[in-house]
Design an enzyme around this catalytic site. Structure first.
Site, PDB file in Angstrom:
ATOM      1  N   LYS A 183      32.110  48.170  43.059  1.00  0.00           N
ATOM      2  CA  LYS A 183      32.948  47.101  43.626  1.00  0.00           C
ATOM      3  C   LYS A 183      34.047  47.699  44.514  1.00  0.00           C
ATOM      4  O   LYS A 183      34.298  47.216  45.626  1.00  0.00           O
ATOM      5  CB  LYS A 183      33.547  46.251  42.495  1.00  0.00           C
ATOM      6  N   GLN A 200      36.960  44.108  34.215  1.00  0.00           N
ATOM      7  CA  GLN A 200      35.571  44.443  33.886  1.00  0.00           C
ATOM      8  C   GLN A 200      35.318  44.205  32.397  1.00  0.00           C
ATOM      9  O   GLN A 200      36.037  44.711  31.542  1.00  0.00           O
ATOM     10  CB  GLN A 200      35.287  45.910  34.259  1.00  0.00           C
ATOM     11  N   ASP A 226      36.352  36.243  39.818  1.00  0.00           N
ATOM     12  CA  ASP A 226      35.154  36.304  38.975  1.00  0.00           C
ATOM     13  C   ASP A 226      34.721  34.909  38.535  1.00  0.00           C
ATOM     14  O   ASP A 226      33.616  34.728  38.027  1.00  0.00           O
ATOM     15  CB  ASP A 226      35.424  37.161  37.718  1.00  0.00           C
TER      16      ASP A 226
END
Ligand code: NAP
Length: 291
Positions: free
Chosen positions: A52, A96, A119
């Site tokens: 990412k 994450q 997200d």
């Protein structure tokens, strides 16, 4: 059978974003800034976060990687997220997952400012998705929708079977496919570990999205001729023949299922790259809406 090539489609999405960032820079405007939070040193998480951050660099975004030790307290992690919420230069925050057991993932997700929730995991984002309101859509299902759109796959009125009901993949996927949109307008069946007659249900599917995390679970005798098969699964399976000691398997028995399909995603090179491209698209949008 046609392969749905996530590398090609994600590259097109990233190229488009790079162009837009170039225009922002030329106009002296702020470029998108993504903050990634990594707790501990899980190998797979390191790889995902690394990709990412690298993609941010490729496109021209700013990125900040915050690393914390495995034993960080929940309080300290929540404070760090508050700091990112309060930092006007940060447009998007991703934490994450999975997190260590002593930290509540729900609390962490709820602490992220919904305007920076790239997200799409915050309950506010998920609620808006259910109601068909504009919001950040979880990157994996968002990426799959971008891929269906790119290949102009006809989804209207089709029976889509989604296997897996997680908040990050299966459930939002089922909502997106059932929405009155294009792609969308499917009749959706959402399956999970308690579903009876899964094989019979899959055999009725025009579109199967396999997101259960069980390597090669979907076999050829579960798929009807001409179906579209989207394989979300990523599982590391021990493999002594590989230098790294494992290979990556999807949830679909690709070798035997693919000859029956009209379209199918490979693993790797299918949904994975689309997830990152969708995250980048969400981050661009966050920047536009915030500045
Ligand atoms: P998850 O949270 O573990 O959810 C798995 C879902 O599958 C659950 O709803 C579970 O049912 C269901 N399930 C498990 N075994 C089943 C069975 N035998 N029959 C039917 N349903 C079953 O997983 P996730 O986070 O959604 O991820 C799923 C897979 O996608 C994993 O391999 C993950 O690594 C991968 N993934 C890939 C990407 C990408 O970018 N390509 C992104 C995210 C995830 P219950 O609810 O009843 O337990």
């Amino acid at each position: 059978m046609q392969i749905l090539d996530g590398l090609v489609v994600s590259q097109a999405t990233k190229d488009e974003l790079r162009l837009k960032v170039g225009q922002l820079t030329a106009a002296g405007k702020k470029v998108p800034h993504l903050a990634a939070v990594l707790v501990g040193s899980n190998g797979a998480s390191e790889t995902y976060v690394g990709s990412k951050v690298k993609t941010c660099e490729e496109i021209g975004y700013k990125s900040t990687l915050l690393r914390f030790p495995e034993d960080i307290s929940e309080f300290k992690l929540l404070s760090a997220i508050q700091d990112l919420n309060n930092d006007p230069d940060i447009d998007g925050i991703l934490v994450q997952l999975p997190l260590p057991k002593h930290i509540s993932e729900a609390k962490v997700i709820e602490t992220i400012d919904p305007s920076k929730d790239v997200d799409g995991f915050h309950p506010e984002s998920a609620g808006k998705l259910v109601q068909g309101l504009p919001t950040f859509v979880s990157a994996t299902p968002h990426g799959i929708m971008l891929m269906l759109e790119h290949y102009k796959i006809d989804t209207k009125g089709k029976h889509a079977v989604v296997i897996g009901r997680s908040n990050i993949v299966g459930r939002p996927m089922s909502i997106l496919l059932s929405a009155n949109t294009n792609p969308g307008n499917c009749t959706v069946t959402l399956c999970h570990s308690q579903t009876h007659n899964l094989k019979e249900i899959c055999l009725q599917a025009d579109i199967i999205v396999a997101a259960l995390g069980r390597p090669e679970f979907v076999k050829a005798d579960m798929v009807k001729e001409g179906a579209v098969v989207i394989d979300v699964g990523i599982t590391r399976v021990p493999d002594a023949s590989k230098k790294r000691g494992y290979s990556i398997k999807g949830d679909v028995d690709f070798a035997n299922v693919s000859p029956k399909c009209s379209y199918i995603t490979p693993v790797p090179g299918g949904v994975g790259p689309m997830t990152i491209a969708a995250l980048m698209a969400n981050t661009y949008r966050a920047c536009m809406e915030r500045n």
